[in-house]
Design an enzyme around this catalytic site. Structure first.
Site, PDB file in Angstrom:
ATOM      1  N   GLY A  73       0.835  -1.203   0.000  1.00 23.20           N
ATOM      2  CA  GLY A  73       0.000   0.000   0.000  1.00 23.20           C
ATOM      3  C   GLY A  73       0.867   1.249   0.000  1.00 23.20           C
ATOM      4  O   GLY A  73       2.069   1.187   0.266  1.00 23.20           O
ATOM      5  N   GLN A  75       1.014   3.537   2.133  1.00 22.40           N
ATOM      6  CA  GLN A  75       1.599   3.749   3.467  1.00 22.40           C
ATOM      7  C   GLN A  75       2.239   2.477   4.020  1.00 22.40           C
ATOM      8  O   GLN A  75       2.314   2.277   5.232  1.00 22.40           O
ATOM      9  CB  GLN A  75       0.532   4.264   4.434  1.00 22.40           C
ATOM     10  CG  GLN A  75       0.173   5.728   4.204  1.00 22.40           C
ATOM     11  CD  GLN A  75       1.377   6.645   4.357  1.00 22.40           C
ATOM     12  OE1 GLN A  75       2.326   6.344   5.085  1.00 22.40           O
ATOM     13  NE2 GLN A  75       1.367   7.759   3.648  1.00 22.40           N
ATOM     14  N   SER A  76       2.732   1.609   3.140  1.00 27.14           N
ATOM     15  CA  SER A  76       3.320   0.344   3.585  1.00 27.14           C
ATOM     16  C   SER A  76       4.563   0.558   4.457  1.00 27.14           C
ATOM     17  O   SER A  76       5.523   1.225   4.041  1.00 27.14           O
ATOM     18  CB  SER A  76       3.702  -0.469   2.342  1.00 27.14           C
ATOM     19  OG  SER A  76       4.560  -1.530   2.697  1.00 27.14           O
ATOM     20  N   ASN A  77       4.536  -0.020   5.647  1.00 28.39           N
ATOM     21  CA  ASN A  77       5.729  -0.018   6.505  1.00 28.39           C
ATOM     22  C   ASN A  77       6.833  -0.862   5.890  1.00 28.39           C
ATOM     23  O   ASN A  77       8.024  -0.557   5.997  1.00 28.39           O
ATOM     24  CB  ASN A  77       5.395  -0.598   7.882  1.00 28.39           C
ATOM     25  CG  ASN A  77       4.394   0.245   8.629  1.00 28.39           C
ATOM     26  OD1 ASN A  77       4.628   1.429   8.863  1.00 28.39           O
ATOM     27  ND2 ASN A  77       3.258  -0.343   9.001  1.00 28.39           N
ATOM     28  N   CYS A  79       7.411  -1.385   2.680  1.00 26.10           N
ATOM     29  CA  CYS A  79       8.070  -0.698   1.558  1.00 26.10           C
ATOM     30  C   CYS A  79       9.014   0.388   2.078  1.00 26.10           C
ATOM     31  O   CYS A  79      10.123   0.555   1.559  1.00 26.10           O
ATOM     32  CB  CYS A  79       7.023  -0.117   0.608  1.00 26.10           C
ATOM     33  SG  CYS A  79       6.140  -1.407  -0.314  1.00 26.10           S
TER      34      CYS A  79
END
Ligand SMILES: *Cc1c(COP(=O)(O)O)cnc(C)c1O
Length: 333
Positions: A73, A75-77, A79
């Site tokens: 996503g 807001q992926s942690n 990534c």
């Protein structure tokens, strides 16, 4: 039998503390709640993804890869962590993110941009249809450009990333003996399954009596049972091909997902505020806040009345609170 993990890329600050939440527990008339501070695996590399990436990145480097490609996503942690790991190791990074580029960049997305990741944004419908082909063609482009690429699956949850929480189970076993406790329950937020699957397998191989529960933040109990089973089978195939896979019991609770991934209700925001005020620990609305709200609800309903100790694994995600600034300002009690 517990299997010795392979050598890692040594990225996480380990071991993380296990601490008792006594002020909070005293207000609840339930078990003593402990928190495993995996939000302290680092500052920029905070959270559970670092334990998994340690193993995944070691494998990529051993294969001579110089680019990390992954997805998630906006807001992926995971990534954000991958982008920062790549920058720290001098690797290239390409992220495929689901959704519109936020304007202005915020939270995890801002950090991934600062770390110099190349980013492809796909709309929700394109992401569902074209993620696999996008990853494959990006990998081919980097390979052709002499920057061979390793594709890390969503959340680094696969047979390689499984080691992260398999080895965290041994760290927990050590914590339990230091504190002299035998927790009935160890629980965590579950989004791609790797944390829960690794913990469940590690706890089973260590022959500890604790139940391991994952609170799903998306998808169904059935989905995670299949996904985690597949990751565990793959772990056996890669690392112990001569051993017949034995699957531990995989307990997923999918009652607290609410309106879906990234949607948090008033109980979630209330849980975040409660822990912030009683213990000075910050949870996030997407994962840890949702799972912790589920745990609190079960304690309040008396479902854990026979337990003396329960452990919540804080899987990080602090940067995820910033895009929710408006909801966090709304009074919830
Ligand atoms: C990814 C993530 C989780 C979920 O872990 P999985 O191993 O993907 O199930 C939980 N908490 C945070 C903060 C995360 O970023």
């Amino acid at each position: 039998m517990y299997f010795e993990p392979p050598v890692t890329a040594s990225l996480a600050r380990l071991p993380t503390p296990l601490q008792a939440l006594d002020r909070l527990s005293n207000t609840l008339a339930g078990p003593r709640i402990w928190i495993k501070r995996d939000d302290l695996t680092g500052t920029l590399l905070t959270g559970n993804k670092i334990r998994k990436l340690e193993f995944v990145v070691a494998r990529a480097l051993a294969q001579g890869k110089t680019t990390l490609i992954t997805c998630g996503g906006v807001q992926s942690n995971h990534c954000r962590a991958t982008a920062l790991v790549a920058a720290q190791l001098g690797l290239s990074c390409h992220l495929v993110l689901r959704g519109e580029p936020p304007s202005p960049a915020d939270g995890n997305n801002l950090l991934a941009e600062l770390a110099g990741a190349n980013i492809t944004y796909l709309s929700h419908s394109d992401y569902t249809r074209e993620l696999t082909s996008t990853l494959t063609s990006l990998q081919a482009q980097y390979d052709a450009a002499g920057r061979p690429a390793y594709v890390i699956p969503t959340g680094a949850s696969d047979g390689v990333g499984l080691w992260g929480y398999y080895s965290a189970a041994r760290e927990l076993a050590h914590d339990f003996s230091v504190h002299g406790i035998t927790p009935q329950l160890i629980c965590c937020a579950t989004g791609s399954g790797g944390t829960h699957a690794g913990l469940a397998l590690g706890i089973a191989h260590l022959e500890l009596d604790s139940q391991v529960r994952g609170y799903a933040v998306c998808d169904s109990r059935r989905y995670f049972e299949q996904k985690e089973r597949a990751d565990i089978v793959q772990w056996y195939q890669i690392y112990h091909p001569s051993i017949k896979p034995s699957i531990p019991s995989l307990e997923i609770n999918d009652e607290y997902i609410g309106a879906g991934y990234g949607h948090a209700n008033a109980e979630v925001f209330a849980a975040i505020k409660l822990l912030a005020r009683t213990e000075g620990i910050i949870l996030d609305p997407v994962y840890t806040g949702k799972a912790f709200a589920g745990l609190l609800e079960q304690i309040r309903r008396g479902e854990l009345h026979s337990a003396s100790d329960v452990v919540f694994v804080h899987t990080g995600g602090v940067y995820g609170i910033f895009p929710y600034r408006q909801q966090l300002q709304t009074p919830t009690s």
